[in-house]
Design an enzyme around this catalytic site. Structure first.
Site, mmCIF file in Angstrom:
data_model
loop_
_atom_site.group_PDB
_atom_site.id
_atom_site.type_symbol
_atom_site.label_atom_id
_atom_site.label_comp_id
_atom_site.label_asym_id
_atom_site.label_seq_id
_atom_site.Cartn_x
_atom_site.Cartn_y
_atom_site.Cartn_z
ATOM 1 N N TYR A 1 24.986 27.531 21.838
ATOM 2 C CA TYR A 1 24.510 27.028 23.134
ATOM 3 C C TYR A 1 25.679 26.456 23.942
ATOM 4 C CZ TYR A 1 21.940 24.317 26.614
ATOM 5 O OH TYR A 1 21.474 23.796 27.802
ATOM 6 N N SER B 1 25.722 22.745 31.582
ATOM 7 C CA SER B 1 25.321 21.600 30.758
ATOM 8 C C SER B 1 26.523 20.707 30.498
ATOM 9 C CB SER B 1 24.750 22.112 29.428
ATOM 10 O OG SER B 1 24.561 21.067 28.510
#
Length: 350
Positions: free
Chosen positions: A193, A171
């Site tokens: 995350y 990401s």
């Protein structure tokens, strides 16, 4: 020609990749869709077969947050197939997202607006949970479950005379500042995350160091800003029509940045591109980004990751240590279950 097996942890981008691969070649491909929700997996398989009736599409139940589930799924894979050429590692969760609305609207009128949309920097935190195995839920799902799967499938992935490839979905939210070697599960922070995705960047480098001589290569991709269920879950109470109203804004932003891929098909561009490359020619320090121009043209571009070999090796050693601890606990539980079963059987017979 031997059947080639590809494994996916199926999601919106993963399903789009399957469609793109089958559109290119249905004869040599054998897809295995790994998913924790078998109803969704069946629906994905049906959609793929509707468009490609002759395709070979298998299903596998697996939850990367569960040690038992990963080990059981890996055993099933070893029984089903004799080789595994590509393993796409893209299972990911972001539970309990906390969206800072004040920071969001402030960012809308700042020079950092594009970066804010692309990375969620400064506007998004999470509250992590704990799995029944005692691990951080995001860490287990996004990183450790994948690592354990790779370790379990070593005999199928490492073969003399041919190459296999691991492809991690990372990401743009993977930030070094969110990660700490002293807290690899991010139990004390608010960005688990981001930490898990940065850790996957580090782990990919370490895997290349240890497995390239055995023919196994690892790469990392970023799908860009894609409208998937993970994106929608960031604002769970956000009405659907507001997302619709925001779409023109997203299309406008894409005129100024190439990271707004928006659709799963576009987000799968780097995954599809890597499928066509020789893994030994790829840069282990690069993250391969799916990009879409303002005119809607898709392309892949490598960008250097903010990682170093020393930190990646330290993470790898910590994961090996955690793996040993987890396997020991699994064996202890197995022995306890066997003892309880024998005790119950003895009680019944007496």
């Amino acid at each position: 020609m031997a059947t080639v097996t590809y494994a996916f942890l199926c999601s919106g981008v993963g399903l789009a990749l399957c469609e793109r691969l089958l559109s290119q070649d249905t004869e040599r491909l054998r897809l295995c869709l790994a998913c924790r929700n078998m109803h969704r997996a069946q629906a994905a398989r049906s959609a793929l077969l509707a468009a490609h009736p002759t395709a070979q599409v298998d299903l596998l139940q697996m939850d990367t947050s569960s040690i038992f589930s990963v080990i059981r799924a890996a055993q099933e894979v070893r029984l089903r197939y004799d080789r595994l050429d590509y393993l796409y590692l893209n299972a990911g969760i972001m539970p309990n997202p906390q969206f800072d609305m004040k920071a969001f609207f402030k960012g809308l009128f700042s020079s950092n607006v594009i970066t804010m949309f692309a990375t969620a920097e400064g506007i998004l935190t999470q509250r992590d949970g704990v799995t029944p195995d005692g691990l951080g839920e995001i860490f287990a799902t996004n990183l450790f479950g994948h690592f354990l799967l790779v370790r379990e499938l070593e005999p199928m992935l490492c073969h003399a005379g041919r190459t296999s490839q691991l492809i991690w979905t990372s990401s743009s939210n993977a930030q070094r500042s969110a990660f700490s070697l002293e807290d690899i599960q991010h139990q004390t922070g608010t960005q688990p995350y981001s930490s898990s995705k940065y850790a996957s960047d580090l782990l990919s480098l370490a895997l290349n160091t240890h497995y390239n001589p055995q023919g196994l290569y690892s790469s990392v991709i970023c799908p860009g800003f894609v409208m998937t269920n993970l994106t929608y879950s960031i604002l769970p109470s956000f009405p659907a029509f507001l997302w619709t109203l925001l779409m023109p804004l997203f299309w406008l932003i894409r005129m100024f940045t190439n990271t707004f891929t928006l659709t799963p098909f576009n987000g799968a561009e780097a995954l599809f591109w890597l499928f066509k490359q020789k893994p030994e020619s790829l840069d282990p320090y690069a993250k391969y980004h799916s990009l879409t121009s303002g005119l809607g043209n898709n392309y892949t571009q490598p960008r250097k990751m903010d990682i170093d070999l020393g930190t990646s090796e330290s993470l790898y050693e910590k994961l090996l240590q955690l793996e040993s601890e987890v396997r020991r606990k699994v064996e202890e539980k197995k022995k306890e279950a066997q003892h309880a079963h024998r005790h119950l059987a003895g009680s019944v017979s007496s």
